[in-house]
Write an enzyme that holds these catalytic residues in place. Sequence first.
Site, short mmCIF file in Angstrom:
data_model
loop_
_atom_site.label_atom_id
_atom_site.label_comp_id
_atom_site.label_asym_id
_atom_site.label_seq_id
_atom_site.Cartn_x
_atom_site.Cartn_y
_atom_site.Cartn_z
CB CYS A 2 46.16 -17.72 19.70
SG CYS A 2 46.32 -19.20 21.05
NE ARG A 27 44.62 -12.25 18.12
CZ ARG A 27 42.85 -12.61 17.10
NH1 ARG A 27 42.42 -12.12 16.17
NH2 ARG A 27 42.65 -13.85 17.32
CD1 TRP A 74 45.74 -15.34 27.01
CD2 TRP A 74 44.10 -16.73 26.37
NE1 TRP A 74 45.11 -14.82 27.36
CE2 TRP A 74 44.00 -16.34 27.56
CE3 TRP A 74 43.69 -17.88 26.34
CZ2 TRP A 74 42.59 -16.60 28.27
CZ3 TRP A 74 42.23 -18.10 26.86
CH2 TRP A 74 42.16 -17.50 28.30
CG ASN A 100 43.59 -18.49 17.54
OD1 ASN A 100 42.97 -18.70 19.02
ND2 ASN A 100 42.74 -17.25 16.95
N GLY A 101 43.15 -22.14 18.14
CA GLY A 101 41.38 -21.79 17.99
C GLY A 101 41.83 -23.89 19.86
CD GLU A 495 31.69 -1.83 30.09
OE1 GLU A 495 31.92 -2.84 30.43
OE2 GLU A 495 32.42 -1.40 28.84
CE LYS A 499 36.14 -2.04 29.68
NZ LYS A 499 35.04 -2.51 29.65
CD GLU A 502 38.25 -5.06 30.59
OE1 GLU A 502 38.42 -6.15 30.26
OE2 GLU A 502 37.33 -4.23 30.54
CG HIS A 518 17.74 -6.46 48.56
ND1 HIS A 518 16.02 -7.34 49.57
CD2 HIS A 518 17.11 -5.40 47.42
CE1 HIS A 518 14.68 -5.60 49.17
NE2 HIS A 518 15.21 -5.42 47.62
CE LYS A 617 38.62 -5.31 21.38
NZ LYS A 617 38.35 -3.80 23.21
C1 AGP Z 1 35.46 -5.81 27.67
O1 AGP Z 1 36.24 -4.59 28.56
C2 AGP Z 1 35.86 -6.92 27.78
N1 AGP Z 1 37.74 -6.85 26.75
C3 AGP Z 1 35.34 -7.92 27.27
O2 AGP Z 1 34.06 -8.53 28.45
C4 AGP Z 1 34.78 -8.08 25.75
O3 AGP Z 1 33.84 -7.21 26.01
C5 AGP Z 1 33.64 -9.58 25.81
O4 AGP Z 1 34.92 -10.24 25.71
C6 AGP Z 1 32.60 -9.72 24.56
O5 AGP Z 1 34.21 -9.15 23.35
P1 AGP Z 1 33.03 -8.91 21.97
O6 AGP Z 1 32.13 -7.51 22.12
O7 AGP Z 1 34.65 -8.76 20.43
O8 AGP Z 1 32.61 -10.21 21.44
#
Ligand code: AGP
Length: 622
Positions: A2, A27, A74, A100-101, A495, A499, A502, A518, A617
Amino acid sequence: MCGIVAYFGRKSAQPILIEGLKRLEYRGYDSAGLALLHNGAFEVFKTSGRIANLEEMLPAVTPDAGLGIGHTRWATHGLPNTINAHPHVDYTGKIVLVHNGIIENYATLKKWLLKEGCTFKSETDTEVAANLIGYFYQKNRTRDGRNCPSDCNRFEWAVQQALNEIYGTYGMAILCLDCPDTLIGIKKGSPLILGVGKNEFIIASDAAAIIEHTSQAVYLSDGEMVTICGDSFSTKTIANEKVDAELKEIEISLDQIELEGFTHYMQKEIAEQPASLETCLNGRIDLKNGRVVLGGIQSRLRELARTKRIILTACGTAWHAGLVGEFLFEQLARIPAEVEYASEFRYRNPILEEGTIVIAISQSGETADTLAAVEQAKERGAIVLGAVNVVGSTIARMTDAGVYLRVGPEIGVASTKAFTAQVAVLSMLAIELGRRRHLSNEVAENLLKELVAIPGKIKRILDQSDVIREIAAANIDKDNWLFLGRGFNYPVALEGALKLKEISYIHAEGLPAAEMKHGPIALITDGMPAVFVATRCAQYDKIIGNIEEVRARGGRTIVVATEGDDAIGPYADHIVYVPDTVDYFQPMLTAVPLQIMAYHAAVLRGHDVDKPRNLAKSVTVE
Ligand code: AGP
């Protein structure tokens, strides 16, 4: 997560709230709303969907309506629909707020409030907070019968009583119908910053919504509230103890949060990596003496060099950087290290021997799971360091010491420049701790010389964007990809898979390449893309064998190889070359083509690259 924006000043609040919410769009959200307090009445507008939907329902701007609160939601409790969108007005109609929370005990509180005659319209936990404040404000009495002291501001007092009942996390901005010159902000576990301008105040979840109005800010700490009244403000704890507010300079600039000609923030942030990595390294490497200077932890380096164990804790991309960090500390500093998912660490009653170092890695510095892991580690007496990007963020302020990434705001939901900077910070720390233990000066000096050359090497990879786009275009019709690497490139495989997943919504799995036999090799079908990070490294010959296993079964191999590797051709349907470097630093190079490939795949699939579905985010809730 949020986003909150609130304004109190001499300008019209409405356009400022809308622009501020747009700055927070990255966000992640699914509904938006705002409330103005003007001429003795609340004017509340809210809708599901994007901010553009909200703008369509707004009336013409009222010039003297200078007090308002705005929100992008959100969804955590209740569907992402209009009735659940914020702001929420309490049952008495006197209180309106945005939040937010998560209010963990909202169900118990809601049951009690219903018994007390309160009514509810939404399914949200936030409306419980609004009704709780409204209840104490109207009754002027606590649950144990105490009245608001005569010398207390009843609006503030009602907020404090409500917060005493709430268990959970919140950033809130709150208005009261009877107090047209007052705006209250509170913070616990979710970010909230107060921007202090000339005869105006902005409260927001993130400095990006403040910076175009003022560069002066107060970063609220957990358990603190700010009351803006007229043209002044005061800060105190929720327990009503005075807090001396410290005004700080906001360290980001407006152009850093603008697109500057790029189509997407992710595209911009990938392209920024040579410069952002240089900024991350600048002033921290003393090549002459082969030393690293990390201001935030310099005074603790001697103590850190004696540690018996390092635990790295993070989520998502930051966890992948932590896995690289695990290898770096073990190979360069010979310190036992392990990376832990923060979401698991926080509930596992972890064993932390005396002197254990915990390193929390987080771009936003607000990730709830990582925050909770930091709290756990501190409770158990560990030395807790932060590798965080957002200055003044909650995690940055909770750790004993830390190193800022210094790569500027990362706005695209998919983390890119933060990853390479996290690996760079962990590399510097591992070299410095190694040098204080057994690493020779000569080895340390050579490593540092190679480290400062990495930004320039990334530049050469960026030039291959068109080649990488063609590779993405040739394979985006495939719904299942594999990403495979060994050694330092195993975290890069993870990673790369994240990418792609997501932002293109293609299913992808990252694995250590040797793990194929395996089980996962059963997945290989004709034409299935398998991305191999097969640069010249300690296990090069082994990974060639893994590539052959996949090709023998019809898989399509996309290979990240080292420039000048003429032998790789027969093993690859597609090749992207990266400059050579030592194994330790390869993740900072080999991750880049995978970032670019994911970016192009998402664009080619027509997705919202910077705001992918269901994602935020910063995940500031569990
Ligand atoms: C990564 O591309 C994602 N957006 C997500 O995995 C992110 O890395 C994760 O939520 C951790 O966020 P932070 O580094 O702000 O703690």
